[in-house]
Write a protein that holds these residues in place. Structure first.
Motif, mmCIF file in Angstrom:
data_model
loop_
_atom_site.group_PDB
_atom_site.id
_atom_site.type_symbol
_atom_site.label_atom_id
_atom_site.label_comp_id
_atom_site.label_asym_id
_atom_site.label_seq_id
_atom_site.Cartn_x
_atom_site.Cartn_y
_atom_site.Cartn_z
ATOM 1 N N VAL A 196 54.873 132.095 -29.121
ATOM 2 C CA VAL A 196 54.644 130.877 -28.340
ATOM 3 C C VAL A 196 54.295 129.715 -29.263
ATOM 4 O O VAL A 196 54.793 128.588 -29.105
ATOM 5 C CB VAL A 196 53.519 131.100 -27.314
ATOM 6 C CG1 VAL A 196 53.113 129.782 -26.658
ATOM 7 C CG2 VAL A 196 53.972 132.088 -26.250
ATOM 8 N N ALA A 197 53.438 129.985 -30.250
ATOM 9 C CA ALA A 197 53.015 128.926 -31.179
ATOM 10 C C ALA A 197 54.189 128.396 -31.989
ATOM 11 O O ALA A 197 54.360 127.178 -32.141
ATOM 12 C CB ALA A 197 51.932 129.471 -32.112
ATOM 13 N N ASN A 244 45.433 124.098 -30.259
ATOM 14 C CA ASN A 244 45.670 124.720 -28.952
ATOM 15 C C ASN A 244 45.378 126.218 -28.987
ATOM 16 O O ASN A 244 44.789 126.778 -28.058
ATOM 17 C CB ASN A 244 47.121 124.497 -28.518
ATOM 18 C CG ASN A 244 47.397 123.049 -28.142
ATOM 19 O OD1 ASN A 244 46.475 122.249 -27.989
ATOM 20 N ND2 ASN A 244 48.664 122.710 -28.008
ATOM 21 N N LEU A 245 45.809 126.870 -30.064
ATOM 22 C CA LEU A 245 45.568 128.300 -30.190
ATOM 23 C C LEU A 245 44.081 128.604 -30.286
ATOM 24 O O LEU A 245 43.563 129.505 -29.625
ATOM 25 C CB LEU A 245 46.281 128.846 -31.431
ATOM 26 C CG LEU A 245 47.797 129.039 -31.341
ATOM 27 C CD1 LEU A 245 48.367 129.380 -32.711
ATOM 28 C CD2 LEU A 245 48.146 130.143 -30.353
ATOM 29 N N TYR A 303 39.710 135.990 -23.267
ATOM 30 C CA TYR A 303 40.385 135.362 -22.131
ATOM 31 C C TYR A 303 39.523 135.388 -20.875
ATOM 32 O O TYR A 303 39.391 134.392 -20.165
ATOM 33 C CB TYR A 303 41.707 136.086 -21.884
ATOM 34 C CG TYR A 303 42.468 135.618 -20.668
ATOM 35 C CD1 TYR A 303 43.023 134.347 -20.625
ATOM 36 C CD2 TYR A 303 42.644 136.457 -19.566
ATOM 37 C CE1 TYR A 303 43.732 133.917 -19.509
ATOM 38 C CE2 TYR A 303 43.353 136.039 -18.453
ATOM 39 C CZ TYR A 303 43.893 134.761 -18.426
ATOM 40 O OH TYR A 303 44.595 134.334 -17.331
ATOM 41 N N LEU A 313 51.522 135.514 -28.789
ATOM 42 C CA LEU A 313 50.955 134.188 -29.044
ATOM 43 C C LEU A 313 51.567 133.553 -30.286
ATOM 44 O O LEU A 313 51.731 132.326 -30.347
ATOM 45 C CB LEU A 313 49.434 134.284 -29.194
ATOM 46 C CG LEU A 313 48.638 134.469 -27.905
ATOM 47 C CD1 LEU A 313 47.146 134.534 -28.211
ATOM 48 C CD2 LEU A 313 48.922 133.345 -26.919
ATOM 49 N N ALA A 335 46.269 132.730 -33.636
ATOM 50 C CA ALA A 335 46.959 133.461 -32.563
ATOM 51 C C ALA A 335 46.369 134.843 -32.343
ATOM 52 O O ALA A 335 46.941 135.652 -31.611
ATOM 53 C CB ALA A 335 48.442 133.574 -32.878
ATOM 54 N N LYS A 342 51.522 125.728 -22.315
ATOM 55 C CA LYS A 342 52.293 126.866 -22.794
ATOM 56 C C LYS A 342 51.382 128.039 -23.164
ATOM 57 O O LYS A 342 51.702 129.197 -22.898
ATOM 58 C CB LYS A 342 53.141 126.462 -24.011
ATOM 59 C CG LYS A 342 54.283 125.509 -23.684
ATOM 60 C CD LYS A 342 55.314 126.193 -22.783
ATOM 61 C CE LYS A 342 56.519 125.282 -22.545
ATOM 62 N NZ LYS A 342 57.508 125.923 -21.641
ATOM 63 N N ILE A 343 50.248 127.729 -23.798
ATOM 64 C CA ILE A 343 49.304 128.795 -24.149
ATOM 65 C C ILE A 343 48.740 129.420 -22.884
ATOM 66 O O ILE A 343 48.640 130.650 -22.769
ATOM 67 C CB ILE A 343 48.165 128.252 -25.036
ATOM 68 C CG1 ILE A 343 48.728 127.667 -26.332
ATOM 69 C CG2 ILE A 343 47.149 129.334 -25.325
ATOM 70 C CD1 ILE A 343 49.371 128.659 -27.243
ATOM 71 N N ASP A 344 48.374 128.574 -21.903
ATOM 72 C CA ASP A 344 47.846 129.099 -20.644
ATOM 73 C C ASP A 344 48.876 129.980 -19.932
ATOM 74 O O ASP A 344 48.541 131.038 -19.383
ATOM 75 C CB ASP A 344 47.429 127.945 -19.721
ATOM 76 C CG ASP A 344 46.022 127.453 -20.020
ATOM 77 O OD1 ASP A 344 45.280 128.174 -20.707
ATOM 78 O OD2 ASP A 344 45.681 126.357 -19.561
ATOM 79 N N GLN A 394 56.287 126.202 -29.914
ATOM 80 C CA GLN A 394 55.643 124.903 -29.690
ATOM 81 C C GLN A 394 55.838 123.964 -30.872
ATOM 82 O O GLN A 394 55.875 122.742 -30.713
ATOM 83 C CB GLN A 394 54.148 125.108 -29.445
ATOM 84 C CG GLN A 394 53.790 125.430 -28.002
ATOM 85 C CD GLN A 394 52.327 125.163 -27.731
ATOM 86 O OE1 GLN A 394 51.448 125.717 -28.377
ATOM 87 N NE2 GLN A 394 52.072 124.288 -26.773
ATOM 88 N N PHE A 445 42.497 127.944 -26.952
ATOM 89 C CA PHE A 445 43.189 128.453 -25.765
ATOM 90 C C PHE A 445 43.455 127.304 -24.790
ATOM 91 O O PHE A 445 43.100 127.361 -23.612
ATOM 92 C CB PHE A 445 42.359 129.535 -25.072
ATOM 93 C CG PHE A 445 42.563 130.912 -25.641
ATOM 94 C CD1 PHE A 445 43.455 131.139 -26.666
ATOM 95 C CD2 PHE A 445 41.860 131.985 -25.138
ATOM 96 C CE1 PHE A 445 43.635 132.409 -27.189
ATOM 97 C CE2 PHE A 445 42.033 133.268 -25.649
ATOM 98 C CZ PHE A 445 42.922 133.475 -26.676
#
Length: 823
Positions: free
Chosen positions: A344-345, A360-361, A478, A341, A335, A368-370, A348, A364
């Motif tokens: 969010v993780a 996903n982390l 990013y 982040l 993250a 949800k990450i996006d 999830q 990226f």
């Protein structure tokens, strides 16, 4: 059946029981307390955890025995983290300073002032009734406004320095906390509200696209229970008289330029009234550019891992805690140690396995990450583009190729272009995923670059410390990189490395190490020969800073790319660089390093031939001779010295006085050293005469005018050869020649220019004077040597000089046996 969990110290059981019984009787609610609700047959810990996990609210009993107890702190922290109501009663005279600041914004019922009234107030609070007027309620820190409860539901981690900086800066002043979205600006502001010892209350106002600055006045009236018609001027007088207030203006980036003007006026008025004002915003407000601005630092690994555990405890069921705890470090790093982040993780993980969330982390990826990244960074990027145009996005995309920060001069080289290219319409990519949808504009004028940098700093995509810019790490990942920016980045840092190497300014270049490494890695992907030139330019830096493994790794990686199709000159040059660095390497197996260096030089000689490149052939042979000379100290001394002599003589076929006078002199000096060392093993007189001749040939071109320190080195070596030759023939004359040579060396080996070399030559000169029978002169030389040996930390050599002096002054016929120094 839901219940209220009572958190208290076991030593307070007798005081807590009547509170429990009276409140249950008056309300019909179930108050769960361990010493009444756990029977002996039950597992105490499991039952306690289950009761805490399943409670609908909590009741904390504050006392001298309960405050600061880890198990009790963890209980009420858990209740807050689960966003459940927490009620508090105080049952003795526990000092307010001992109570955790997170509890300061919750009302306490003080049972020590009027127990009956306190119980009545508690019953009313638990049942939703009206609290009786005059109830013994304490609120040590009143917060008026809409400070979100979620900001304080888990402890703040890893921001202690930032917290201290903000509190120190706040003293009737305006302070801005700026940074990208999700960085924790609001959380830091909330912690200031809790921890600032200089305030007893705070106003919290959240800016939105429909909020008004005069809402702050409304909040102030409410905070001080003043009539709604109180004029702003009178309100400020009241605030100034009361003092100890903090006003937080949160989410400042949402204010339109027109609204900002009104907000700034309110802030200035509050500042004049000695009220601390704390603004949080994704972009710095230029209208406040003379105010203190603080950018929260990146959270370190350990506190980031603890944030993972805190959030998991607040969000995930208890049976997942062990799994999360074991992977907390991995989750934090995936993250990017970013609080948003991490949250969010963790959320999830309620629906996805840990391994998938980690993937996903790291990549990226995932909706949800996006969404989180867009909210944290994409929104800011679009707002900046709306406000400042597409040039900042262009600059950011190109400057993302930098590492470890960059200067304004570097930004000019990398971000300025002569004319737009076809690729200018697209911002870069990140991990194969298209970046945010903005319209970057190529920068062709320096004034546009300056405006772009200013915007990027204002919106926290760049951090500027007054000398260097640094791209926010998450923003860089990013937004992505403009691949076409790598070439100007490489060219700039190659030229910079060459410039610093020429000046031998390695400390000044060290700050650019990360950029040099990035440029090298890009060159290794694109063109190994470019990587070779950069490695050559940076090699002295890496040796100077002790990064020996790195330069050897670079050399080895370059050589590993060579094959039959490689340009012959490049092949030979790469082998020579490897050999030179292996010879200089102060780590590893010295014997093996020198053997590898010999092999590398021999590889180079496949293409550096007398016919194809005579001067390169001579240079390689000179290096080979030096490798053999060094190897002689470790194995087969005579054999390797003969090899060294042969190599130097090969070099001198083409390093002639006419073709390369200084290289000729250097090789003659090296040849003289080899003959001198060989004289200790065989044909002493003949080899020493050869050494003398070689040193004298070197001195034809190593002159005081052309190379003063090299001249001094060769004179010292010549003196050593003469001193040794005196043991074989013509003793007095050769010793006098040695004295003359040493004295010539000392013209330039001075204490200021070369203190250790000065001490070495004084030591050698003293031995020559001693051999000539002039002990006072010898002692004078050794005193000088002792002084500078000691000054430079060569303690053993300094102590040896003192022993020699004592022996000479004590009338000893001979000092301690030791050969004179060469070099």
């Amino acid at each position: 059946m839901s219940h209220i969990f009572v958190s208290h110290a076991s030593l307070d059981d007798e005081l807590v029981t009547p509170i429990h019984d009276e409140v249950e009787a008056a309300t019909g609610l179930n108050l769960w307390v361990d010493h009444k609700d756990i029977v002996p047959a039950e597992n105490y810990r499991d039952r306690l955890h289950a009761a805490l996990r399943e409670c609908s609210a909590g009741l904390l009993v504050l006392s001298r025995r309960s405050v600061g107890r880890p198990e009790i702190d963890s209980e009420w922290n858990y209740i807050l983290s689960m966003e459940r109501p927490l009620y508090i009663v105080k049952i003795d005279d526990v000092p307010l300073a001992d109570i955790n600041p997170r509890l300061s914004i919750i009302q306490w019922i003080d049972l020590t002032r009027d127990r009956a009234a306190g119980i009545a107030a508690l019953v009313a609070a638990l049942t939703g009734g009206d609290v009786p007027a005059g109830a013994p309620i304490i609120l040590s820190r009143r917060i008026t406004g809409d400070m979100p409860a979620r900001l304080t539901r888990i402890p703040m981690r890893g921001r202690d320095d930032d917290l201290r900086r903000v509190i120190d800066a706040l003293s009737g002043s305006i302070v801005q906390i700026t940074g990208t979205g999700g960085l924790g600006k609001s959380r830091l502001a909330a912690e200031v509200v809790l921890q600032h010892g200089g305030i007893d209350g705070a106003i919290w106002h959240t800016v939105s696209d429909v909020s008004r600055a005069d809402s702050i006045a409304e909040l102030l009236r409410s905070h001080y229970d003043l009539p709604a018609e109180t004029e702003w001027r009178d309100l400020l007088k009241h605030v100034k008289a009361r003092g100890r207030l903090l006003v937080v203006v949160d989410n400042g980036e949402s204010a339109s330029p027109d609204a900002r003007a009104a907000y700034v006026k309110f802030m200035r008025d509050l500042e004049a009234a000695n009220v601390g004002v704390l603004l949080t915003s994704r972009n710095a407000w230029d209208e406040l550019d003379d105010e203190r601005e603080i950018h929260p630092s990146r959270i370190d690994s350990d506190p980031a891992a603890q944030i993972v555990r805190d959030m998991a405890a607040a969000i995930l069921p208890e049976d997942r805690q062990g799994e999360i705890d074991a992977q907390a470090d991995a989750i934090a790093e995936a993250a990017r140690r970013h609080p948003e982040l991490i949250e969010v993780a963790i959320k999830q993980m309620k629906k996805l396995p840990l391994e998938q969330v980690l993937a996903n982390l790291r990549e990226f990826s995932g909706r949800k990450i996006d969404e989180a990244l867009d909210e944290m960074l994409g929104v800011s990027l679009r707002q900046m583009t709306d406000e400042a145009g597409g040039a900042p996005a262009w600059a950011l995309n190109r400057l993302n190729v930098t590492r470890g920060g960059f200067t304004y001069t570097a930004a000019q080289a990398i971000a300025l272009v002569a004319a737009p290219t076809p690729a200018d319409a697209d911002i870069g990519t990140r991990n194969g995923v298209s970046g945010p949808e903005v319209a970057p504009t190529a920068i062709t004028h320096e004034s546009d670059l300056q405006d772009a940098l200013a915007a990027l700093v204002s919106w926290s995509f760049l951090i500027f410390d007054g000398r260097r810019y640094t791209v926010d790490a998450l923003a860089a990942e990013y937004v992505g990189e403009d691949e076409s920016a790598h070439r100007p980045h490489y060219d700039f840092y190659l030229a910079l490395a060459e410039e610093h190497d020429e000046r031998q300014d390695y400390l000044g270049l060290d700050v650019e190490s990360a950029n040099l490494e990035a440029a090298f890695e890009w060159a290794m992907r694109e063109d190994t020969e470019d990587a070779y030139w950069l490695a050559n330019a940076a090699s002295n830096l890496l040796f100077n800073r002790g990064r020996f493994t790195q330069i050897l790794s670079w050399d080895e990686r370059i050589v590993a790319t060579l094959d039959a199709n490689t340009n012959q000159t490049f092949w030979a040059n790469a082998q020579i660089s490897l050999g030179v660095d292996l010879m200089s390497l102060p780590i590893g197996d010295r014997r093996e390093n020198l053997r590898r260096a010999v092999t590398a030089y021999e590889e180079a000689l496949r293409f550096h031939t007398p016919e194809a490149a005579p001067l390169d052939y001579a240079m390689t042979q000179n290096n080979l001779g030096t490798a053999y000379s060094d190897l002689a100290a470790l194995e087969d001394r005579a054999g390797n010295l003969r090899q060294a002599v042969a190599a130097y003589e090969q070099a001198l076929r083409f390093y002639t006085p006419e073709a390369a006078p200084l290289a000729y002199a250097t090789t003659q000096n090296n040849l003289g050293n080899a003959y001198r060392d060989l004289a200790a093993l065989e044909d002493r007189a003949g080899n020493l005469r050869q050494a003398v001749d070689a040193f004298e040939q070197a001195l034809r071109f190593r002159t005081p005018e052309t190379a003063p320190l090299a001249y001094a080195t060769t004179q010292n070596n010549l003196g050593y050869a003469y001193a040794n030759l005196a043991g074989v023939e013509d003793r007095a004359a050769n010793l006098q020649r040695a004295v003359t040579a040493y004295e010539q060396a000392l013209r330039f080996r001075t204490p200021e220019a070369a203190p250790l070399d000065y001490a070495m030559t004084q030591r050698n000169l003293g031995i020559a004077h001693e051999d000539l029978g002039d002990l006072p002169a010898a002692v004078a030389c050794w005193r000088e040597a002792e002084r500078y040996y000691r000054q430079m930390g060569a303690v053993e050599d300094a102590d040896l000089m003192l022993r020699w002096i004592a022996d000479a002054e004590g009338g000893e016929d001979e000092g301690e046996e030791t050969p004179p120094d060469a070099g």
